[in-house]
Design a protein around this motif. Sequence first.
Motif, PDB file in Angstrom:
ATOM      1  N   TYR A 324      11.250  29.689  -8.560  1.00  0.00           N
ATOM      2  CA  TYR A 324      12.541  29.147  -8.963  1.00  0.00           C
ATOM      3  C   TYR A 324      13.628  29.500  -7.960  1.00  0.00           C
ATOM      4  CZ  TYR A 324      13.526  33.842 -10.851  1.00  0.00           C
ATOM      5  OH  TYR A 324      13.712  35.199 -11.004  1.00  0.00           O
ATOM      6  N   TYR A 325      14.607  28.598  -7.873  1.00  0.00           N
ATOM      7  CA  TYR A 325      15.753  28.781  -6.991  1.00  0.00           C
ATOM      8  C   TYR A 325      16.584  29.944  -7.505  1.00  0.00           C
ATOM      9  CZ  TYR A 325      19.545  27.375  -3.852  1.00  0.00           C
ATOM     10  OH  TYR A 325      20.488  27.332  -2.858  1.00  0.00           O
ATOM     11  N   ASN A 326      16.990  30.856  -6.624  1.00  0.00           N
ATOM     12  CA  ASN A 326      17.552  32.115  -7.091  1.00  0.00           C
ATOM     13  C   ASN A 326      18.797  32.544  -6.326  1.00  0.00           C
ATOM     14  OD1 ASN A 326      17.367  34.436  -8.837  1.00  0.00           O
ATOM     15  ND2 ASN A 326      16.727  35.643  -7.060  1.00  0.00           N
ATOM     16  N   ILE A 327      19.540  31.581  -5.762  1.00  0.00           N
ATOM     17  CA  ILE A 327      20.750  31.921  -5.022  1.00  0.00           C
ATOM     18  C   ILE A 327      21.956  31.307  -5.723  1.00  0.00           C
ATOM     19  CG2 ILE A 327      21.980  31.727  -2.823  1.00  0.00           C
ATOM     20  CD1 ILE A 327      19.527  33.539  -2.753  1.00  0.00           C
ATOM     21  N   ARG A 328      22.922  32.132  -6.051  1.00  0.00           N
ATOM     22  CA  ARG A 328      24.107  31.631  -6.740  1.00  0.00           C
ATOM     23  C   ARG A 328      24.923  30.710  -5.831  1.00  0.00           C
ATOM     24  NH1 ARG A 328      25.547  33.329 -11.547  1.00  0.00           N
ATOM     25  NH2 ARG A 328      24.345  34.997 -12.537  1.00  0.00           N
ATOM     26  N   ALA A 329      25.596  29.775  -6.493  1.00  0.00           N
ATOM     27  CA  ALA A 329      26.333  28.757  -5.752  1.00  0.00           C
ATOM     28  C   ALA A 329      27.435  29.355  -4.898  1.00  0.00           C
ATOM     29  CB  ALA A 329      26.911  27.735  -6.729  1.00  0.00           C
ATOM     30  N   ASN A 330      27.974  30.520  -5.282  1.00  0.00           N
ATOM     31  CA  ASN A 330      29.037  31.117  -4.485  1.00  0.00           C
ATOM     32  C   ASN A 330      28.517  31.866  -3.265  1.00  0.00           C
ATOM     33  OD1 ASN A 330      27.970  33.368  -5.702  1.00  0.00           O
ATOM     34  ND2 ASN A 330      29.871  34.047  -6.669  1.00  0.00           N
ATOM     35  N   ARG A 331      27.178  31.852  -3.075  1.00  0.00           N
ATOM     36  CA  ARG A 331      26.580  32.436  -1.873  1.00  0.00           C
ATOM     37  C   ARG A 331      26.062  31.365  -0.915  1.00  0.00           C
ATOM     38  NH1 ARG A 331      28.956  36.475  -0.848  1.00  0.00           N
ATOM     39  NH2 ARG A 331      27.435  36.736   0.828  1.00  0.00           N
ATOM     40  N   PHE A 332      25.653  30.219  -1.450  1.00  0.00           N
ATOM     41  CA  PHE A 332      25.168  29.144  -0.584  1.00  0.00           C
ATOM     42  C   PHE A 332      25.269  27.821  -1.332  1.00  0.00           C
ATOM     43  CE2 PHE A 332      22.300  26.322   1.629  1.00  0.00           C
ATOM     44  CZ  PHE A 332      22.433  26.688   2.962  1.00  0.00           C
ATOM     45  N   PHE A 333      25.947  26.837  -0.712  1.00  0.00           N
ATOM     46  CA  PHE A 333      26.005  25.517  -1.334  1.00  0.00           C
ATOM     47  C   PHE A 333      24.818  24.692  -0.854  1.00  0.00           C
ATOM     48  CE2 PHE A 333      26.949  21.011  -1.354  1.00  0.00           C
ATOM     49  CZ  PHE A 333      27.179  20.831  -2.713  1.00  0.00           C
ATOM     50  N   TYR A 334      23.958  24.361  -1.786  1.00  0.00           N
ATOM     51  CA  TYR A 334      22.773  23.553  -1.488  1.00  0.00           C
ATOM     52  C   TYR A 334      23.008  22.149  -2.047  1.00  0.00           C
ATOM     53  CZ  TYR A 334      17.899  22.512  -0.547  1.00  0.00           C
ATOM     54  OH  TYR A 334      16.741  21.970  -0.025  1.00  0.00           O
ATOM     55  N   GLY A 335      23.154  21.174  -1.165  1.00  0.00           N
ATOM     56  CA  GLY A 335      23.416  19.811  -1.612  1.00  0.00           C
ATOM     57  C   GLY A 335      22.214  19.207  -2.313  1.00  0.00           C
ATOM     58  N   THR A 336      22.430  18.642  -3.494  1.00  0.00           N
ATOM     59  CA  THR A 336      21.333  18.082  -4.277  1.00  0.00           C
ATOM     60  C   THR A 336      21.476  16.588  -4.542  1.00  0.00           C
ATOM     61  OG1 THR A 336      22.487  18.701  -6.319  1.00  0.00           O
ATOM     62  CG2 THR A 336      20.856  20.257  -5.474  1.00  0.00           C
ATOM     63  N   VAL A 337      22.686  16.122  -4.739  1.00  0.00           N
ATOM     64  CA  VAL A 337      22.903  14.734  -5.162  1.00  0.00           C
ATOM     65  C   VAL A 337      23.466  13.878  -4.040  1.00  0.00           C
ATOM     66  CG1 VAL A 337      24.179  13.235  -6.737  1.00  0.00           C
ATOM     67  CG2 VAL A 337      23.174  15.355  -7.588  1.00  0.00           C
ATOM     68  N   GLY A 338      24.493  14.359  -3.371  1.00  0.00           N
ATOM     69  CA  GLY A 338      25.096  13.564  -2.316  1.00  0.00           C
ATOM     70  C   GLY A 338      24.228  13.500  -1.071  1.00  0.00           C
ATOM     71  N   LEU A 339      24.679  12.736  -0.115  1.00  0.00           N
ATOM     72  CA  LEU A 339      23.945  12.586   1.140  1.00  0.00           C
ATOM     73  C   LEU A 339      24.259  13.735   2.091  1.00  0.00           C
ATOM     74  CD1 LEU A 339      24.600   8.785   1.527  1.00  0.00           C
ATOM     75  CD2 LEU A 339      22.352   9.811   1.264  1.00  0.00           C
ATOM     76  N   LYS A 340      23.310  14.046   2.978  1.00  0.00           N
ATOM     77  CA  LYS A 340      23.532  15.053   4.004  1.00  0.00           C
ATOM     78  C   LYS A 340      22.826  14.632   5.280  1.00  0.00           C
ATOM     79  CE  LYS A 340      20.018  18.120   1.929  1.00  0.00           C
ATOM     80  NZ  LYS A 340      19.795  19.489   1.404  1.00  0.00           N
ATOM     81  N   THR A 341      23.213  15.287   6.371  1.00  0.00           N
ATOM     82  CA  THR A 341      22.732  14.860   7.680  1.00  0.00           C
ATOM     83  C   THR A 341      21.219  14.924   7.799  1.00  0.00           C
ATOM     84  OG1 THR A 341      23.082  17.112   8.492  1.00  0.00           O
ATOM     85  CG2 THR A 341      24.853  15.526   8.875  1.00  0.00           C
ATOM     86  N   THR A 342      20.605  15.937   7.186  1.00  0.00           N
ATOM     87  CA  THR A 342      19.153  16.060   7.331  1.00  0.00           C
ATOM     88  C   THR A 342      18.423  14.888   6.683  1.00  0.00           C
ATOM     89  OG1 THR A 342      19.139  17.528   5.398  1.00  0.00           O
ATOM     90  CG2 THR A 342      19.131  18.551   7.577  1.00  0.00           C
ATOM     91  N   GLU A 343      18.992  14.335   5.604  1.00  0.00           N
ATOM     92  CA  GLU A 343      18.376  13.142   5.024  1.00  0.00           C
ATOM     93  C   GLU A 343      18.478  11.966   5.990  1.00  0.00           C
ATOM     94  OE1 GLU A 343      18.354  10.165   1.132  1.00  0.00           O
ATOM     95  OE2 GLU A 343      19.813  11.803   1.205  1.00  0.00           O
ATOM     96  N   VAL A 344      19.585  11.863   6.687  1.00  0.00           N
ATOM     97  CA  VAL A 344      19.738  10.774   7.657  1.00  0.00           C
ATOM     98  C   VAL A 344      18.713  10.914   8.777  1.00  0.00           C
ATOM     99  CG1 VAL A 344      21.338   9.518   9.135  1.00  0.00           C
ATOM    100  CG2 VAL A 344      22.193  10.666   7.087  1.00  0.00           C
ATOM    101  N   HIS A 345      18.521  12.139   9.273  1.00  0.00           N
ATOM    102  CA  HIS A 345      17.469  12.360  10.274  1.00  0.00           C
ATOM    103  C   HIS A 345      16.111  11.919   9.738  1.00  0.00           C
ATOM    104  CE1 HIS A 345      19.623  14.482  13.457  1.00  0.00           C
ATOM    105  NE2 HIS A 345      20.251  15.210  12.551  1.00  0.00           N
ATOM    106  N   LEU A 346      15.815  12.248   8.487  1.00  0.00           N
ATOM    107  CA  LEU A 346      14.520  11.897   7.903  1.00  0.00           C
ATOM    108  C   LEU A 346      14.402  10.399   7.648  1.00  0.00           C
ATOM    109  CD1 LEU A 346      14.169  14.966   5.536  1.00  0.00           C
ATOM    110  CD2 LEU A 346      12.668  14.416   7.463  1.00  0.00           C
ATOM    111  N   MET A 347      15.507   9.755   7.310  1.00  0.00           N
ATOM    112  CA  MET A 347      15.470   8.287   7.183  1.00  0.00           C
ATOM    113  C   MET A 347      15.172   7.650   8.537  1.00  0.00           C
ATOM    114  SD  MET A 347      18.356   7.117   4.393  1.00  0.00           S
ATOM    115  CE  MET A 347      19.786   7.914   5.124  1.00  0.00           C
ATOM    116  N   LEU A 348      15.780   8.177   9.576  1.00  0.00           N
ATOM    117  CA  LEU A 348      15.524   7.643  10.915  1.00  0.00           C
ATOM    118  C   LEU A 348      14.059   7.847  11.289  1.00  0.00           C
ATOM    119  CD1 LEU A 348      16.571   6.350  13.515  1.00  0.00           C
ATOM    120  CD2 LEU A 348      17.272   8.650  14.272  1.00  0.00           C
ATOM    121  N   ALA A 349      13.513   9.008  10.970  1.00  0.00           N
ATOM    122  CA  ALA A 349      12.099   9.262  11.247  1.00  0.00           C
ATOM    123  C   ALA A 349      11.214   8.253  10.516  1.00  0.00           C
ATOM    124  CB  ALA A 349      11.733  10.686  10.827  1.00  0.00           C
TER     125      ALA A 349
END
Length: 474
Positions: A324-349
């Motif tokens: 299970y994911y175990n890092i509080r949001a105030n320590r690291f923001f992990y994008g889940t719903v919106g778009l991010k650059t790594t998804e764009v790289h993977l779409m290009l791939a």
Amino acid sequence: MKNKILAFALVVMALLPSCEKYTDITPTGAVILNSTEDYYRLVSFPNRAYFNGNFQYLVDDQWMREADVIGQNKNINIINFTFDEQADRVSLLTASTFYERAYFYINRWNTIISGIDFTDGEQRIKDLAKAEAKILRAFDHFLLVNVYAKAYDPGTAATDGGICIMDKYDLEAKPKKSTVEEVYRFIQKDIDEALPFLQENPAGPYHPNIAFGYALKAKVHLFKREIAQAKEAALKSLSYKDDIFDLVDYAQKGGPTAIAIVPPNNPEILSYMYMTGNTEMNFAYTNSISPELRNLFGNNDARFNLFFVSNSSGLADVLAGSAYYNIRANRFFYGTVGLKTTEVHLMLAECYARENNFTDAVAILNKLRAKRILSGTVNLDVPATRKATMELIVNERRKELLFGFNRFFDLKRLNNEPEYAKTLTRTYPVIRTDVPKQTYTLAPNSRLYIIPFPLNAMKLNPNLRLNTDEKLPF
């Protein structure tokens, strides 16, 4: 007078915490909004959330603890987790937070688009506000159609049932249901009209930027299998923003316990939005990953090692191989719903792979993996076939684009192509021996992938009916 009426309508939309249906709103406060700048500021909506609780377990990446399934009354989570096509899920979905919030946001964007031209202010700001509202309206319609309808299929989209398009602010509207093709056409029109006005560096992190606009364009084209257009849009998005946050370096510096990465400081994020709210990742029991996904990470992947726990039985079936994911949001923001650059790289791939350019496709994966893999094999070999290359890309998408909608949408769209379709199987329970094991199966064409509209919305709008053959209780 017209300006005052529109301003009041916008006030209503700005302050509502929820809505009972997509066109039924009850005001809870009042603020005067008269200027062009007031309308533009309204585009920024921190803590915008899209709850995926109606379908989050219809994937091979998430897991439910045995204590939450065995001996419990059947609910929509258990129905989805056990792939139960015989259960009456329609009657259980009396309302939907996701559905209501998505249309609430759409009404917000519509009031901006409809009202701002009646204010006094710079035309440049009016054009920008309408463009930002349109790109967000397109995003919301995209989520809705991919949840409640069949994935886009070029051969059937013109007749497949879709969703209701809301293209103007109207409190009393009972729109007809459009086809999947019509919804995608509307989405693409909004995107194309917005792109000329979007900015590279807008006023704040909750205003969509031009990299987000082209990323959404790429995603829509990819879902339609319009590969040349998707590649062009992905490259355009990356020309504005192509950051890949170096998790290997981050791990060496101590990771989230040493250095907090919070909004708006994650350089990969193109749009700040959430599943449930800006503290969503604090609730680890809802963010348990399956043994299958845990094994896919291996032992040397920073995406797992930095953020997940697999040695505590408190919130996951550790003996089953879950984590299970175990890092509080105030320590690291992990994008889940919106778009991010790594998804764009993977779409290009993926675009390169579909064009049989396997070398460039894998080069993108290796560029990403260089900032993800802590030790051992970083660079993947280039496969000889498109299917094998696509498998590598899908695996990286599963590890990079956790939670939210991504795996659910990917399964739906890829299941339309026999070459990539996947039958999901889940044997359960894994730990307990006093309960007989069962193997649950989800076929690629299962109707479970099409989520029923909530009953309250269908009761209020007789033009809205299910996109499956399930029966209504009224």
